[in-house]
Structure formats: C-alpha cells, structure tokens
Design an enzyme around this catalytic site. Structure first.
Site, short mmCIF file in Angstrom:
data_model
loop_
_atom_site.label_atom_id
_atom_site.label_comp_id
_atom_site.label_asym_id
_atom_site.label_seq_id
_atom_site.Cartn_x
_atom_site.Cartn_y
_atom_site.Cartn_z
N ASN A 83 -1.61 0.18 7.14
CA ASN A 83 -1.10 -1.13 7.56
C ASN A 83 -0.35 -1.87 6.45
OD1 ASN A 83 -3.30 -1.86 6.07
ND2 ASN A 83 -4.33 -3.00 7.69
N HIS A 137 -2.09 -5.56 1.71
CA HIS A 137 -3.39 -6.21 1.56
C HIS A 137 -3.14 -7.63 1.07
CE1 HIS A 137 -7.48 -7.06 0.16
NE2 HIS A 137 -6.88 -7.64 -0.87
N LYS A 181 0.82 -1.21 0.00
CA LYS A 181 0.00 0.00 0.00
C LYS A 181 0.86 1.27 0.00
CE LYS A 181 -3.88 -2.12 2.53
NZ LYS A 181 -4.75 -1.98 3.74
N GLU A 189 -10.02 -10.50 -7.11
CA GLU A 189 -9.05 -9.41 -6.96
C GLU A 189 -7.95 -9.50 -8.01
OE1 GLU A 189 -9.93 -8.79 -2.19
OE2 GLU A 189 -7.98 -9.60 -2.79
N TYR A 242 -12.54 -1.76 -3.05
CA TYR A 242 -12.96 -1.91 -1.65
C TYR A 242 -14.48 -1.77 -1.48
CZ TYR A 242 -8.24 -2.09 0.35
OH TYR A 242 -6.97 -2.48 0.72
#
Ligand code: UDP
Length: 140
Positions: A114, A117, A11, A128, A51
C-alpha cells in the site's frame, strides 16, 4: 493549529515502481515540507523492530518480507497538523477503501503493498522519527 512533524515512508512496492518523486509531490502539494529524507534498505531486524506493535498479527511475516524486499524512503514531514494531514492524503490502509485523490487510491496495489506509511499520533510520530533519524539529520 500547531506546526508539527510526522514520520513517513515510501515503501518498497512504490520505490520499485519508481514512484518516489510522484508520491513526494503529492505530499508537497498538500502543503507538507520534507525536512529529512533518506533511502534505506531495511534489515529484517529493523523491519521487525519498526513494526513490533504488529508482531502477533497474522500478516506480520508478509509485512516484514515486503518491507525488506527493496529500498524504502524514510522521511520527516513538517507542517500545520502534519500527522492528520498526512493520514488524510495517504488514504485508507486498504486502497480499495481509499478516497479518490489519495496516495493509496492512486498508487497502492493491495493492503499489503500500500505504498506509504504515516504515523497515526504524536507519540508514534516522535518514536518513529527517532527510530530512523538523528536530530542532526532533520533540517527544518
Ligand atoms: N497490513 C497488511 N494486512 C492487514 C493489515 C495491515 O498487510 O490486514 C499491513 C499494511 O501494509 C499496513 C501495515 O500492515 O500499512 C500496518 O498496518 P496499520 O493497521 O498500522 O495500517 P496503516 O497505519 O499503515 O494504515
């Protein structure tokens, strides 16, 4: 155990801190192989679509803002039990709860930032991967 594929992202909070190589090394050291990889700067529409399952959650706006704030590395990982293995090396969503040695314990800043993913099930992995990659971009 079957060889399977999962979808992974490094990310923007991590790419901004120049951690692409460090995180990819943790993935490879765990025995997973990167069979597709590209660097993308997500549009608002791409982040909201990716998302969409979280669209009614209170953190959705912040999540989309974070995901469009810089480059993301999207990857397909391959290996035995790849989906579960990747979830294990990522660590818990909140880095405060993540086990020692996991990517999130080592590198994540907060639950919102964080660092990675990873798909959580075979169905989401397939969806995905298809969201970001053409079949011809995956070279096993
Ligand atoms: N997230 C957040 N606040 C929360 C829960 C989730 O900002 O209270 C963000 C976080 O970046 C997380 C993502 O939304 O990685 C997707 O949440 P999910 O529960 O699917 O966690 P993951 O599968 O990424 O561990």
């Amino acid at each position: 155990m079957a060889v399977e594929r999962t979808f992974s992202m490094i990310k923007p909070d991590a790419t901004k801190r120049n951690l692409t190589g460090a995180i990819t090394k943790m993935i490879e050291d765990a025995g997973l192989r990167v069979v597709a990889s590209k660097r993308v700067w997500m549009s608002q529409r791409e982040a909201e679509g990716f998302y969409a399952v979280h669209k009614d959650r209170p953190f959705f706006g912040e999540l989309v803002a974070g995901m469009t704030s810089g480059p993301t590395i999207v990857q397909v990982l391959e290996g035995e039990n790849a989906i579960l293995k990747n979830r294990e090396i990522m660590g818990a969503t909140n880095p405060a709860n993540a086990d020692e040695g996991t990517i999130r314990k080592t590198h994540a800043l907060s639950i919102g930032e964080n660092s990675v993913h990873g798909s959580d099930a075979p169905e989401t992995a397939a969806q995905e991967i298809k969201y970001w990659f053409a079949d011809t971009e995956i070279v096993g």
